[in-house]
Design an enzyme around this catalytic site. Structure first.
Site, mmCIF file in Angstrom:
data_model
loop_
_atom_site.group_PDB
_atom_site.id
_atom_site.type_symbol
_atom_site.label_atom_id
_atom_site.label_comp_id
_atom_site.label_asym_id
_atom_site.label_seq_id
_atom_site.Cartn_x
_atom_site.Cartn_y
_atom_site.Cartn_z
ATOM 1 N N ASP A 1 6.228 1.179 6.475
ATOM 2 C CA ASP A 1 4.788 0.888 6.385
ATOM 3 C C ASP A 1 4.120 1.947 5.528
ATOM 4 O OD1 ASP A 1 2.244 -0.106 6.763
ATOM 5 O OD2 ASP A 1 2.072 0.616 8.822
ATOM 6 N N GLU B 1 -5.006 1.683 2.799
ATOM 7 C CA GLU B 1 -4.936 0.471 3.625
ATOM 8 C C GLU B 1 -5.054 0.835 5.087
ATOM 9 O OE1 GLU B 1 -3.272 -2.674 6.192
ATOM 10 O OE2 GLU B 1 -2.497 -0.639 5.964
ATOM 11 N N GLU B 2 -4.349 1.899 5.484
ATOM 12 C CA GLU B 2 -4.264 2.234 6.910
ATOM 13 C C GLU B 2 -5.607 2.613 7.491
ATOM 14 O OE1 GLU B 2 -1.952 1.395 8.493
ATOM 15 O OE2 GLU B 2 -0.049 1.668 7.474
ATOM 16 N N ASP C 1 3.704 -6.150 3.316
ATOM 17 C CA ASP C 1 3.291 -5.050 4.191
ATOM 18 C C ASP C 1 3.776 -5.329 5.606
ATOM 19 O OD1 ASP C 1 2.145 -2.819 5.307
ATOM 20 O OD2 ASP C 1 0.082 -3.574 5.218
ATOM 21 N N HIS D 1 3.756 2.746 12.692
ATOM 22 C CA HIS D 1 2.742 3.777 12.998
ATOM 23 C C HIS D 1 3.267 4.880 13.905
ATOM 24 C CE1 HIS D 1 -0.972 1.036 11.969
ATOM 25 N NE2 HIS D 1 -0.057 1.044 11.027
ATOM 26 N N HIS E 1 0.826 -1.213 0.000
ATOM 27 C CA HIS E 1 0.000 0.000 0.000
ATOM 28 C C HIS E 1 0.856 1.258 0.000
ATOM 29 C CE1 HIS E 1 0.268 1.020 4.343
ATOM 30 N NE2 HIS E 1 0.316 -0.290 4.542
#
Lengths: 466, 466
Positions: B285, B319-320, B347, B420, B273
């Site tokens: 990420d 995606e997130e 991912d 994140h 993503h």
């Protein structure tokens, strides 16, 4: 009287003091074992960082920390617990922002450097000139940075003994002066740190009288990477906004002693600093140091020991903000400096101690042999070289008054990952490593305070003790 | 035509395609070696994170990232490079603050969770009730949190395959619903992460229709430690202020292909993503994932190879932020899903791949043997167990449409230190590890696209291939 009671409460295994070397040696080992098992030092640190937290020199929090520390020392049975106050400039961090605004908006993790002037209210927006080293900035001609933000991108090298700090830190300390001399409107530096986290490293910076006082800040290492990559591609503009303020205040040094039973005027000084930067909670810098020093003395008290000389724990204020207060302590104590028989400082986190150095005058002495025997089982080598440096808090009394230094080398491989960042929190301290530090310092403090050695004298065996 | 030219430009060492297993095998090994040596994937990632940076789904930055990626794919010689757009809620982080205000003021490092409602303008100030686990919150009676801030203090466990995430993440995803059901006015969680840095981990959270939508945020692990220590001593009050906003927008999925020479309608799908959280620059990420997948296909193009089936690289948007867009991709492609012969997703950062699993139907096949032979020298074991999961982007087409999955297991020991957070930056990616990922995926993509195997069929040798 209290002290003699302490002695009589000592463990049955403890032979009564008779001045013999063998006795002192056993006592030091026993002390080390007991010190390693005590939680007092770690609890001191945990409560200091939890109940008080950050304690910037000159702030209300520093006063609260001093009250906390004094209370702990009193409850632990220290003698003559008192404050010594000195004037200090209280530098308070305000809102701070740094953004790359060209080629596109990207936020940077930034921290103003201690004593930095604020930016004008709207901030400063200017093109950035990146220097790969402090030397490259020095080599830039006068006027060449007119209207620009100077960025020093020098990397700090990781080393067990922290030697990389001494090389890199000049960017932070003198960078604003040198950048301003060349016309820059602000200084930004790559953090003086060995990590790669988005947590900038603050720290002391200096101005010079005849040079404009430009704002100065550090960005995190990943942000410096980004800026360097962008600058390699084309022009980079940055916006910097710092809202810090300076006011006159006072700082507090907290002192507690174990009064000597024979030579109370002779002092073994154990120093650390109680103040901290305010991004983190000052766990490794230098909550650990004051916990170690107080914990070492507390272990001696707990064993009911009562050495010939006085052991003085000094929790300095205003180490971080530099200059004045440490000099003030030296000035206030210059007249008794000849009686400070030796001084040591713990201000390098809680990494394990792995080597030791005694003053040249003490090499090969019975004291040194006893100390070596006590600390070798704790994983500490006695170096062939004599001690040559202490730390910021005690360099005044060493350099001006000739107070001899004890030096324990700690493993600082990871110290500068954390130093002066928001990450300086309790979780970074390994309780077992902290206990090892306490055991080493307790052994030293006991042996030095129970000894008659004159550390100032040049022993004839110095240098031949190898 | 272009594709045939590519083929004829292949290295002299490359035997002309004849469909033989030995040929494919040599080709895969050669491809892996060449893919490992290419910088294209790393450069893609470096430029994505440097020139674009954070790219939140629905933001202008995500559009710019899509334009960047499409441009790179076109220049690299991909076929049919195009966008697929889907509606998405653009959740934009605003100012955010969390402070302990009782027993004394201490600032916390905080990040609102994705989709969280903002707090009222002045923030929320309330007593904190700390739960040691998500289960402890679930066990709290209805109404018991009236007017309180609920804090879930569950630690995430470090594991090579990241299994700790699946256990811990429920606090983040469902915590606000469960806390609100019990009367809480806000939810705060210990970061879902394995690090101990002052960098909170954001991530997706959910609301339920019939339950008040309370603000939800994560504090960093050291801050959670502090809060837990304070809560163990007495009442703790916290102030929480979140200013995020949600607006309707659209997200972009970027697609590029290598068209199959014999069965262009049959697709080997390589997904990752392109969107990222905005605290960091989305390097691990999932900049790494899209770089790996595009880099793997690019290696095939560079070798002049032209497989029977189509290789499709899909850089998913959104995606997130979850839910809708991934389902939308599935819905848009449901009619061709039977022709997606296999799908894989990268991912999980750029940690080295250490194991592989193929669909049950493929175990023991010539394809599996060739793949095993190609990836074993890259340090990748073929597992005895069949593949059972892909990733968030492809679970829709797997679960609804039965698309078989390829699964490569990466070393994620340190992935959740960064995941994140603001620390998700380029320096966290090891170029050699990224290259290993590209080599593995290139080998797979070539072998799968050059094969006639039907991954959906249950091979008679499945399970006996051990």
């Amino acid at each position: 009287m209290k002290l003699f009671r302490r002695l009589s409460n000592a463990l049955p295994a403890l032979v009564l003091l008779s001045g013999g070397a063998a006795l002192a040696d056993d006592t030091a080992s026993d002390l080390a074992a007991k010190a390693s098992a005590s939680h007092w030092g770690y609890d001191f640190l945990a409560d200091l960082t939890t109940d008080i937290g950050p304690r910037m020199s000159g702030s209300k929090a520093e006063q609260d920390a001093a009250a906390f520390a004094a209370d702990r020392l009193k409850k632990a049975g220290f003698d003559d617990v008192h404050f010594e106050k000195f004037p200090v400039t209280y530098w308070a961090r305000g809102a701070e922002e740094a953004d790359i605004v060209q080629p596109r908006l990207q936020h940077l993790a930034v921290a103003a450097l201690g004593h930095s002037a604020p930016t004008p209210a709207g901030g400063i927006e200017a093109e950035v000139v990146v220097f790969k080293s402090y030397q490259a900035l020095i080599d830039a001609p006068e006027g060449s940075l007119k209207g620009k933000i100077a960025m020093i991108d020098q990397h700090m090298v990781r080393a067990q003994d922290g030697e990389g700090y001494g090389v890199a830190v000049v960017s932070r300390v003198n960078g604003a002066i040198e950048a301003a001399k060349r016309g820059a409107v602000a200084l930004v530096i790559r953090s003086i740190g060995t990590d790669s986290h988005r947590l900038p490293h603050t720290g002391l910076m200096r101005y010079s009288k005849d040079v404009p006082k430009i704002p100065a800040a550090a960005i995190s290492n990943p942000d410096a990477d980004l800026l360097a990559r962008l600058a390699a591609k084309g022009p980079v503009k940055m916006r910097l906004k710092l809202e810090n303020k300076s006011t006159e205040s006072e700082t507090i040094t907290v002192v507690g002693e174990i009064k000597g039973r024979e030579h109370p005027e002779q002092v073994v000084l154990l120093g650390g600093h109680l103040d901290s930067w305010e991004l983190g909670t000052g766990a490794i810098d230098d909550g650990a140091g004051v916990a170690i020093m107080a914990g070492a003395a507390k272990a001696i008290i707990d064993q009911g020991l009562h050495p010939k000389r006085t052991i003085r724990v000094v929790m300095f204020g205003a180490e971080e903000i530099g200059g004045g207060p440490v000099d003030a302590y030296e000035a206030a104590h210059a007249k008794e400096a000849n009686n400070i028989v030796i001084a040591g400082e713990s201000d390098f986190g809680a990494g394990k101690i792995y080597n030791a150095a005694v003053p040249a005058g003490a090499q090969g002495s019975a004291f040194a042999k006893q100390l070596t025997a006590a600390i070798l089982p704790l994983g500490v080598d006695m170096l062939h070289e004599p001690s040559s440096h202490g730390g910021a808090d005690i360099e005044g009394i060493h350099e001006k008054d000739g107070v001899p230094l004890i030096d324990f080398g700690q493993d600082g491989t990871h110290y500068f990952d954390i130093h002066h960042t928001a990450d300086d929190t309790l979780d970074k301290v390994n309780p077992a490593d902290l206990a090892q530090n306490i055991a080493v310092w307790a052994s030293f403090a006991w042996l030095a305070a129970e000894s008659d050695i004159d550390f100032r004298a040049l022993s004839s065996s110095a240098g031949s003790a190898k």
